[in-house]
Enzyme design. Structure first.
Site, PDB file in Angstrom:
ATOM      1  N   ARG A   1      51.872  42.445  45.415  1.00 25.68           N
ATOM      2  CA  ARG A   1      51.101  43.425  46.188  1.00 25.68           C
ATOM      3  C   ARG A   1      51.566  43.423  47.644  1.00 25.68           C
ATOM      4  NH1 ARG A   1      45.006  41.812  45.185  1.00 25.68           N
ATOM      5  NH2 ARG A   1      44.647  43.473  46.713  1.00 25.68           N
TER       6      ARG A   1
ATOM      7  N   CYS B   1      43.294  39.791  53.477  1.00 26.12           N
ATOM      8  CA  CYS B   1      43.503  39.832  52.022  1.00 26.12           C
ATOM      9  C   CYS B   1      43.342  41.278  51.578  1.00 26.12           C
ATOM     10  CB  CYS B   1      42.529  38.897  51.298  1.00 26.12           C
ATOM     11  SG  CYS B   1      40.788  39.278  51.581  1.00 26.12           S
TER      12      CYS B   1
END
Length: 284
Positions: free
Chosen positions: A184, A243
Site C-alpha cells: 500500500r 497509517c
C-alpha cells in the site's frame, strides 16, 4: 516472550496483574476492539459475546467527530468528556485497555485517553487472546457502570492535522512514519477504502505495524530497535506516526515509546485524509 509487569514507566500491564487487580474500585477495564472495514468482524458484537469481567466497550467510530467525513477522528473535548462520564470513566481512575486481536486497536484508545489528559492508562499485554488462552474469566452482555465525571485536559500538540504534516515534510522539521503494509505504501496494492489512491507522502518512512507484533504482543525492546533501524528512521529527529486512518499509527507510538523515542504527534486523518487531499503522492 517475557511477561510485562505493571512498572510505572511501562505502557503495559500483564494478565497476571490485571487478574490480581480486577474489581478494584479505582480500576476500569476498557475493551477497545475494532476491526478494519471489509473483515466481516464487529468489535462491538464481539464485546457483547465475551469480554473481561466488568469491561466497558469503547467504540472508536461512535466516540468520534461524527461531523467529519473521515473515519473515527478525535471528538472535541466536551464530547469526549460526556462519553466517558456515561461509560463510568472519571478522573483519578486507573485505566487498562485491551482488544480482541491482542495489539491492534487498543493502542489507539490508549493514546486517545492520554491525549485527553488521562494520567494512568495502560495496555493489557497480549490482550483478550492471551487472557482467554490462560482460561481467565469472561462475561457477556453490556456493562453499566455508575456515571462519572471526566475533566478533559486535551493536549493539542499530540495530534497532527494535514497542514501540520505537510509543513513538517516540506521543512524537514519532523519525519513521518507510516504503519501501512509495504504494498500500500509503494502504491502497488489498493487501499481498503474505495476510491482512495495508494502510495505515500513525499519523504515518509514505512514500518508496517505487523513487523512490530508477534502473536498479539509487541516485540521485545531489542527487536523493536532492529525493526525501527531497518525502516531508515532517524531517532535523533522528531517523528509523526501515520497509517491508514489513525489506528495502527498508535501501535508505532507504543513501540517507539518502548525504545525511548516518544513521537511528536500522531496524524489523526492519516492516509485517508492525505490520499484524498490533492497533496503529492509518491509511489515505488
Amino acid at each position: 516472550m517475557p511477561e510485562t509487569t505493571a512498572t510505572p514507566d511501562s505502557p503495559f500491564v500483564s494478565t497476571e496483574w490485571l487478574a490480581a487487580n480486577l474489581g478494584a474500585p479505582d480500576l476500569v477495564v476498557v475493551d477497545a476492539s475494532w476491526h478494519m472495514p471489509g473483515t466481516g468482524r464487529s468489535g462491538a458484537t464481539e464485546y457483547l459475546e465475551q469480554h473481561v469481567p466488568g469491561a466497558v466497550h469503547f467504540d472508536i467510530d461512535a466516540i468520534a467527530d461524527r461531523a467529519s467525513p473521515l473515519p473515527h477522528m478525535l471528538p472535541d473535548a466536551h464530547s469526549f468528556a460526556v462519553a466517558m462520564g456515561a461509560m463510568g470513566i472519571g478522573d483519578g481512575l486507573r485505566i487498562v485497555v485491551y482488544d480482541s486481536v491482542g495489539l491492534f486497536s487498543a493502542p489507539r484508545v490508549w493514546w486517545t485517553f492520554r491525549a485527553f489528559g488521562a494520567t494512568d492508562v495502560k495496555l493489557l499485554d497480549g490482550g483478550l487472546p492471551k487472557w482467554l488462552a490462560e482460561e481467565r474469566p469472561v462475561e457477556d452482555g453490556p456493562v453499566q457502570r455508575r456515571p462519572a465525571v471526566f475533566n478533559p485536559r486535551f493536549d493539542h500538540s499530540l495530534v497532527a492535522d494535514l497542514e501540520r504534516v505537510d509543513r513538517a515534510l516540506a521543512s524537514g522539521s519532523a519525519q513521518v512514519l507510516d504503519a501501512r503494509q509495504e504494498a500500500r505504501f509503494r502504491g502497488e496494492m489498493p487501499e481498503p477504502r474505495p476510491g482512495l489512491p495508494s502510495g505515500h507522502m513525499p519523504g515518509a518512512f514505512n514500518l508496517p505495524h505487523g513487523h512490530l507484533v508477534a502473536d498479539g504482543r509487541l516485540l521485545p525492546v531489542e527487536e523493536i530497535r532492529k525493526v525501527v533501524a531497518a525502516s531508515g528512521l532517524d531517532l535523533s529527529r522528531p517523528v509523526i506516526t501515520s497509517c491508514g486512518s489513525g489506528v495502527s499509527a498508535a501501535i508505532l507510538w507504543v513501540a517507539l515509546e518502548m525504545i525511548g523515542k516518544t513521537p511528536l504527534a500522531l496524524y489523526d486523518g492519516s492516509w485517508t485524509e492525505w490520499g484524498a487531499s490533492g497533496k503529492e503522492i509518491v509511489t515505488g
